[in-house]
Design an enzyme around this catalytic site. Structure first.
Site, PDB file in Angstrom:
ATOM      1  N   LYS A 196      -8.811  12.248 -49.277  1.00 12.10           N
ATOM      2  CA  LYS A 196      -9.418  13.131 -48.279  1.00 12.10           C
ATOM      3  C   LYS A 196      -8.302  13.740 -47.435  1.00 12.10           C
ATOM      4  O   LYS A 196      -7.614  13.040 -46.682  1.00 12.10           O
ATOM      5  CB  LYS A 196     -10.397  12.355 -47.395  1.00 12.10           C
ATOM      6  CG  LYS A 196     -11.131  13.217 -46.376  1.00 12.10           C
ATOM      7  CD  LYS A 196     -12.137  12.362 -45.610  1.00 12.10           C
ATOM      8  CE  LYS A 196     -12.902  13.175 -44.571  1.00 12.10           C
ATOM      9  NZ  LYS A 196     -13.863  12.346 -43.827  1.00 12.10           N
ATOM     10  N   GLU A 234      -3.259   6.557 -53.026  1.00 11.62           N
ATOM     11  CA  GLU A 234      -4.536   6.278 -52.355  1.00 11.62           C
ATOM     12  C   GLU A 234      -5.615   5.900 -53.371  1.00 11.62           C
ATOM     13  O   GLU A 234      -6.360   4.940 -53.182  1.00 11.62           O
ATOM     14  CB  GLU A 234      -4.984   7.504 -51.550  1.00 11.62           C
ATOM     15  CG  GLU A 234      -4.202   7.750 -50.278  1.00 11.62           C
ATOM     16  CD  GLU A 234      -4.682   6.868 -49.128  1.00 11.62           C
ATOM     17  OE1 GLU A 234      -5.584   6.023 -49.335  1.00 11.62           O
ATOM     18  OE2 GLU A 234      -4.145   7.023 -48.010  1.00 11.62           O
ATOM     19  N   LYS A 249     -11.668  15.385 -51.670  1.00 10.44           N
ATOM     20  CA  LYS A 249     -12.212  16.275 -50.635  1.00 10.44           C
ATOM     21  C   LYS A 249     -11.071  16.913 -49.858  1.00 10.44           C
ATOM     22  O   LYS A 249     -10.200  16.188 -49.381  1.00 10.44           O
ATOM     23  CB  LYS A 249     -13.113  15.468 -49.697  1.00 10.44           C
ATOM     24  CG  LYS A 249     -13.761  16.281 -48.590  1.00 10.44           C
ATOM     25  CD  LYS A 249     -14.631  15.395 -47.702  1.00 10.44           C
ATOM     26  CE  LYS A 249     -15.309  16.221 -46.609  1.00 10.44           C
ATOM     27  NZ  LYS A 249     -16.143  15.393 -45.722  1.00 10.44           N
ATOM     28  N   SER A 275     -17.764  22.404 -46.555  1.00  7.43           N
ATOM     29  CA  SER A 275     -18.471  23.418 -45.769  1.00  7.43           C
ATOM     30  C   SER A 275     -17.734  24.746 -45.687  1.00  7.43           C
ATOM     31  O   SER A 275     -18.343  25.819 -45.790  1.00  7.43           O
ATOM     32  CB  SER A 275     -18.731  22.884 -44.359  1.00  7.43           C
ATOM     33  OG  SER A 275     -17.513  22.540 -43.711  1.00  7.43           O
TER      34      SER A 275
END
Length: 325
Positions: A196, A234, A249, A275
């Site tokens: 992320k 990660e 993301k 978004s």
């Protein structure tokens, strides 16, 4: 006889039926996960100004939303909560009667065909907007793990099919896996926001979830967009800790990362079409600058081609309709 020696690739592009015959990547309704923002109160259906077509809805509007998704053939939702009350430690995130827990119970009782994924984070519930507990101006990693684990357990108790932790604390998958197992939920999978990035593409989401940080930013725990090898570290850590899915993301600016993860690891890979990616297309389409259907399908297909098995997208309803044509 043609004196030139070259390959005629266009033979496989001549007609639509031929193109369909050799098409390598397909987008299916089953690939789609629809995000929904649930607020407290009743009779609430607030349009999110920066995200045309997206609403915050109260529990009494969930029936309408879930019925539409079932009718369209979208089988999965991810639930975000927008509470009325916030505090320094995000109490409403792990309250048994928190808004997400109530929404999960309703959906699992009335719409049993849907897979319910719980977004598991604190940022919507803290008065400072950060994804953990603040100590001396910084996020206290291990103390935050305790609260995010409590949140995951109450969401599982409410009936969530999948827990999706997104706060990017070190060890969050290990802590949640241990907490779920000890509480008797060893069968509940963890869909980790493994990679992320601290992205500028999240702006409209923060309008929808009321989760903007009240000071500073999230760069101390979300990833630097310039880093590739860090993403691999990660993901590897989360796999070792027990993750069942990996999320990347945002999606569109990180297709290279998705491809690397898919080539290296064998867990289901989830692209989060965030978004900002959604709002840019909606705005351009409203101005007549792009063909919305064509650009959405091309964009989501690129995510599948890059290795995504599933896609979290605000376009889920639109895409389901496109695919029916």
């Amino acid at each position: 006889m043609n004196p030139l020696q070259f390959k005629r690739h266009r033979r496989l592009r001549k007609t639509e039926s031929m193109r369909s015959l050799v098409r390598e990547t397909y987008l299916h309704k089953e690939d789609l996960i629809y995000p929904i923002f649930v607020v407290e109160g009743s009779g609430v259906k607030n349009a999110v100004a920066s995200m045309p077509g997206v609403h915050q809805v109260s529990l009494d509007y969930l029936a309408e939303e879930m019925t539409e998704l079932e009718h369209l053939g979208v089988r999965s939702v991810i639930v975000f909560g927008v509470p009325n009350e916030k505090d320094a430690v995000g109490t409403q995130a792990y309250h048994n009667e928190g808004i997400v827990q109530q929404a999960i119970r309703y959906i699992k009782k009335e719409h049993t065909s849907l897979t319910v994924i719980a977004d598991t984070c604190l940022c919507q519930y803290t008065d400072h907007g950060h994804c953990g507990v603040i100590r001396n101006g910084d996020i206290a990693n291990d103390e935050s793990l305790e609260l995010i684990t409590k949140t995951a357990v109450t969401q599982a108790e409410a009936g969530a099919d999948v827990i999706a932790p997104s706060n990017m604390m070190d060890g969050f998958v290990a802590a949640i896996r241990k907490g779920l197992d000890e509480a008797g939920y060893s069968q509940i999978p963890v869909m980790s926001y493994a990679v992320k990035y601290a992205s500028a593409f999240y702006g409209p989401f923060r309008d929808a979830a009321h989760s903007s940080p009240q000071f500073g930013d999230r760069r101390a725990y979300q990833m630097d967009p310039a880093n590739r090898l860090e993403a691999l570290r990660e993901a590897e850590s989360d796999i070792e800790e027990g993750a069942d899915f990996l999320i990347v993301k945002p999606a569109l600016s990180y297709l290279d990362i998705m491809r690397e993860l898919k080539d290296r690891y064998h867990l289901p890979l989830v692209a989060y079409n965030v978004s900002g990616e959604y709002s840019m297309i909606k705005a351009a389409a409203q101005n007549g600058w792009v063909n919305e259907q064509e650009i959405v399908l091309e964009k989501l297909t690129s995510m599948k081609r890059a290795g995504a098995d599933l896609i979290v997208t605000y376009f889920a309803k639109d895409v389901a309709r496109y695919l029916e044509k």
